[in-house]
Design a protein around this motif. Sequence first.
Motif, short mmCIF file in Angstrom:
data_model
loop_
_atom_site.label_atom_id
_atom_site.label_comp_id
_atom_site.label_asym_id
_atom_site.label_seq_id
_atom_site.Cartn_x
_atom_site.Cartn_y
_atom_site.Cartn_z
N ARG A 121 22.52 -5.92 -23.00
CA ARG A 121 21.16 -6.20 -23.46
C ARG A 121 20.23 -6.51 -22.29
O ARG A 121 19.03 -6.25 -22.35
CB ARG A 121 21.15 -7.33 -24.49
N ILE A 122 20.80 -7.03 -21.20
CA ILE A 122 19.99 -7.31 -20.01
C ILE A 122 19.69 -6.00 -19.28
O ILE A 122 18.57 -5.80 -18.81
CB ILE A 122 20.70 -8.33 -19.09
N ILE A 123 20.68 -5.12 -19.20
CA ILE A 123 20.46 -3.81 -18.56
C ILE A 123 19.28 -3.11 -19.22
O ILE A 123 18.35 -2.66 -18.56
CB ILE A 123 21.73 -2.94 -18.62
N SER A 124 19.30 -3.04 -20.55
CA SER A 124 18.21 -2.35 -21.25
C SER A 124 16.91 -3.15 -21.20
O SER A 124 15.83 -2.57 -21.10
CB SER A 124 18.61 -2.06 -22.71
N GLY A 125 17.01 -4.46 -21.24
CA GLY A 125 15.81 -5.30 -21.23
C GLY A 125 15.03 -5.25 -19.93
O GLY A 125 13.81 -5.37 -19.92
N LEU A 126 15.73 -5.05 -18.83
CA LEU A 126 15.06 -4.95 -17.53
C LEU A 126 14.42 -3.59 -17.32
O LEU A 126 13.54 -3.45 -16.47
CB LEU A 126 16.07 -5.19 -16.40
N SER A 127 14.86 -2.60 -18.08
CA SER A 127 14.51 -1.20 -17.80
C SER A 127 13.42 -0.66 -18.71
O SER A 127 13.33 -1.03 -19.88
CB SER A 127 15.76 -0.34 -17.94
N THR A 128 12.63 0.25 -18.16
CA THR A 128 11.60 0.95 -18.92
C THR A 128 12.25 1.90 -19.92
O THR A 128 11.74 2.10 -21.02
CB THR A 128 10.70 1.76 -17.97
N GLY A 129 13.36 2.49 -19.52
CA GLY A 129 14.08 3.42 -20.37
C GLY A 129 15.55 3.41 -20.01
O GLY A 129 15.95 2.91 -18.96
N THR A 130 16.36 3.97 -20.92
CA THR A 130 17.81 4.03 -20.72
C THR A 130 18.27 5.47 -20.88
O THR A 130 17.97 6.11 -21.89
CB THR A 130 18.54 3.13 -21.74
N LEU A 131 18.99 5.97 -19.88
CA LEU A 131 19.57 7.30 -19.90
C LEU A 131 21.07 7.15 -20.17
O LEU A 131 21.76 6.47 -19.41
CB LEU A 131 19.35 8.02 -18.57
#
Length: 172
Positions: A121-131
């Motif tokens: 959830r932190i990986i996605s929360g820090l990011s503008t988008g997820t690949l």
Amino acid sequence: SPPVLYVKGGSDLLRFPQIAIVGSRHPTRQGQRCSYDFARHFSRQGFICTSGIALGVGGAAHEGALAGGGSTIAVLARGLDQVYPKRHLNLAESVAASGALVSEFLIGVKPLPHLFPRRNRIISGLSTGTLVVEAAFKSGSLITAKNAADQGREVFAIPGSIHSPLSKGCHN
């Protein structure tokens, strides 16, 4: 969101645009290369590549970002003093030197299975988008993708063969 984040490396990088790259810990050679190439390209475009420094796609993303001359952020499911996976010790040192290691966990916390979804959830929360690159139908990568969608972030997926179990999650 976590009440606090511990950072080893460049904490200022948390303010820059990030793209998360997640996927299988056991990707095909093509998936590994795809992750590396996308991260290298994003890095050259000024994005910080963020992942979980896992084996497979995550590790390749960090390596590609570094090869592109940019920075990368590794979000950990453990304390900053723990090494996991062991074979990524040198990669973790490179990430900390040119980017940042980030964790919500105190020093001494070991990598336990139930901590990985929290990390995602932190990986996605820090990011503008997820690949998402090569993910099985039930995988941690899809947890990250769902978190990203729930957080109002863009979600992208690399399609693959309809016969490959590692493409089912991306197609979903």
